[in-house]
Design an enzyme around this catalytic site. Sequence first.
Site, PDB file in Angstrom:
ATOM      1  N   LYS A 169      38.501  70.453  27.968  1.00  0.00           N
ATOM      2  CA  LYS A 169      39.437  69.024  28.213  1.00  0.00           C
ATOM      3  C   LYS A 169      40.766  69.440  29.110  1.00  0.00           C
ATOM      4  O   LYS A 169      41.853  69.378  28.473  1.00  0.00           O
ATOM      5  CB  LYS A 169      39.396  68.594  26.934  1.00  0.00           C
ATOM      6  CG  LYS A 169      38.077  68.060  26.562  1.00  0.00           C
ATOM      7  CD  LYS A 169      37.254  67.944  27.772  1.00  0.00           C
ATOM      8  CE  LYS A 169      37.677  66.243  27.997  1.00  0.00           C
ATOM      9  NZ  LYS A 169      36.693  65.654  29.213  1.00  0.00           N
ATOM     10  N   HIS A 206      33.057  76.898  31.490  1.00  0.00           N
ATOM     11  CA  HIS A 206      33.971  76.969  30.019  1.00  0.00           C
ATOM     12  C   HIS A 206      34.562  78.588  29.817  1.00  0.00           C
ATOM     13  O   HIS A 206      35.072  78.975  28.627  1.00  0.00           O
ATOM     14  CB  HIS A 206      33.922  76.207  29.215  1.00  0.00           C
ATOM     15  CG  HIS A 206      34.037  75.303  29.087  1.00  0.00           C
ATOM     16  ND1 HIS A 206      35.156  74.188  30.147  1.00  0.00           N
ATOM     17  CD2 HIS A 206      34.209  73.624  29.288  1.00  0.00           C
ATOM     18  CE1 HIS A 206      35.292  72.943  30.233  1.00  0.00           C
ATOM     19  NE2 HIS A 206      34.285  72.311  29.567  1.00  0.00           N
ATOM     20  N   SER A 235      43.321  66.138  24.163  1.00  0.00           N
ATOM     21  CA  SER A 235      42.103  65.154  24.956  1.00  0.00           C
ATOM     22  C   SER A 235      40.597  66.255  23.729  1.00  0.00           C
ATOM     23  O   SER A 235      39.462  65.684  24.079  1.00  0.00           O
ATOM     24  CB  SER A 235      42.019  65.734  26.208  1.00  0.00           C
ATOM     25  OG  SER A 235      41.101  65.627  27.381  1.00  0.00           O
TER      26      SER A 235
END
Length: 298
Positions: free
Chosen positions: A60, A116, A147
């Site tokens: 995010k 990620h 977020s």
Amino acid sequence: MMANFPILQEIKGEWRSAKTMEIMGLRIPAYFTDDPRLLYDYIVNFKTKSDDVFVVSYPKAGTTWIQEIVWQIYHNGEVNSKRIEDRVPFLEEAINPKASQPDIASLPSPRLIKTHLSYEAIPKGVNEETTCKYIYIARNPKDNAVSNYKFLTSLAKSTGLNASWEFSADLFVQGKSTWSHWDKHVLGWWKHKDDANVLFLKYEDLKKDLLSHVRMISQFLNKPLSDELLNRISEQCTFNGMMKNAKSYLLRGTEDGPKLLRKGVVGDWKNYFTPEQSERFDKELLAKLDGTGLEFEM
């Protein structure tokens, strides 16, 4: 579950964090696979190609944004209605049949891949012939935490999450949210910002001047584009531009599923943080950047 790949879930009273599995020092969402060893084996044995392009971030932080920019750079500004992870698949979900994304190994070159993973965990080439490119985007931790909370909440049925904002903010500071410590993740990549095959970007900088960063990305990828095309991609990759193709950013292509786009602004954290939370983030996260040269606009 195997002792070396523990399943983790933080619990405090009625609140529960997302279930995660610890792989290579990272808390990866447990719903990605029933067998963490399979995912571990997939990551460590992943064979890179010299022209692979990895879009990397702590979750995010602007990953979807960079995925779309990179896609359009390689496809001459094409706006494609297929969901983003059909076009730029997610490495960590490669063995998750529910993700229903393309097989990365069979993608034509250049392969565009989202991940990620930390710098330490990400697949790398073993020699100059297999050196691939990594575009890392970082976001200030306060907006990133908000977020991340909103996104994980939208995935509550899959993740086992039942958390208040206060509980989630506490987990974020402690490095007990998904993908573990924000500061270690960001600083791990920041240390390699001068590597020839790493481009380190900041979300806030793209918000201020998207056109120059689209140009920077195209140059990094050795894909020079005309001014007309750079301007078109920049306009199409603003938040409003991407919202015109909103169905592309729904997970698994559902009509009402979790959305990868929310607000796309800087400073939304001020609508959630108490003064005490803001001070804690300053002291326990941002202070760890002191002396590194890495700073964020808030």
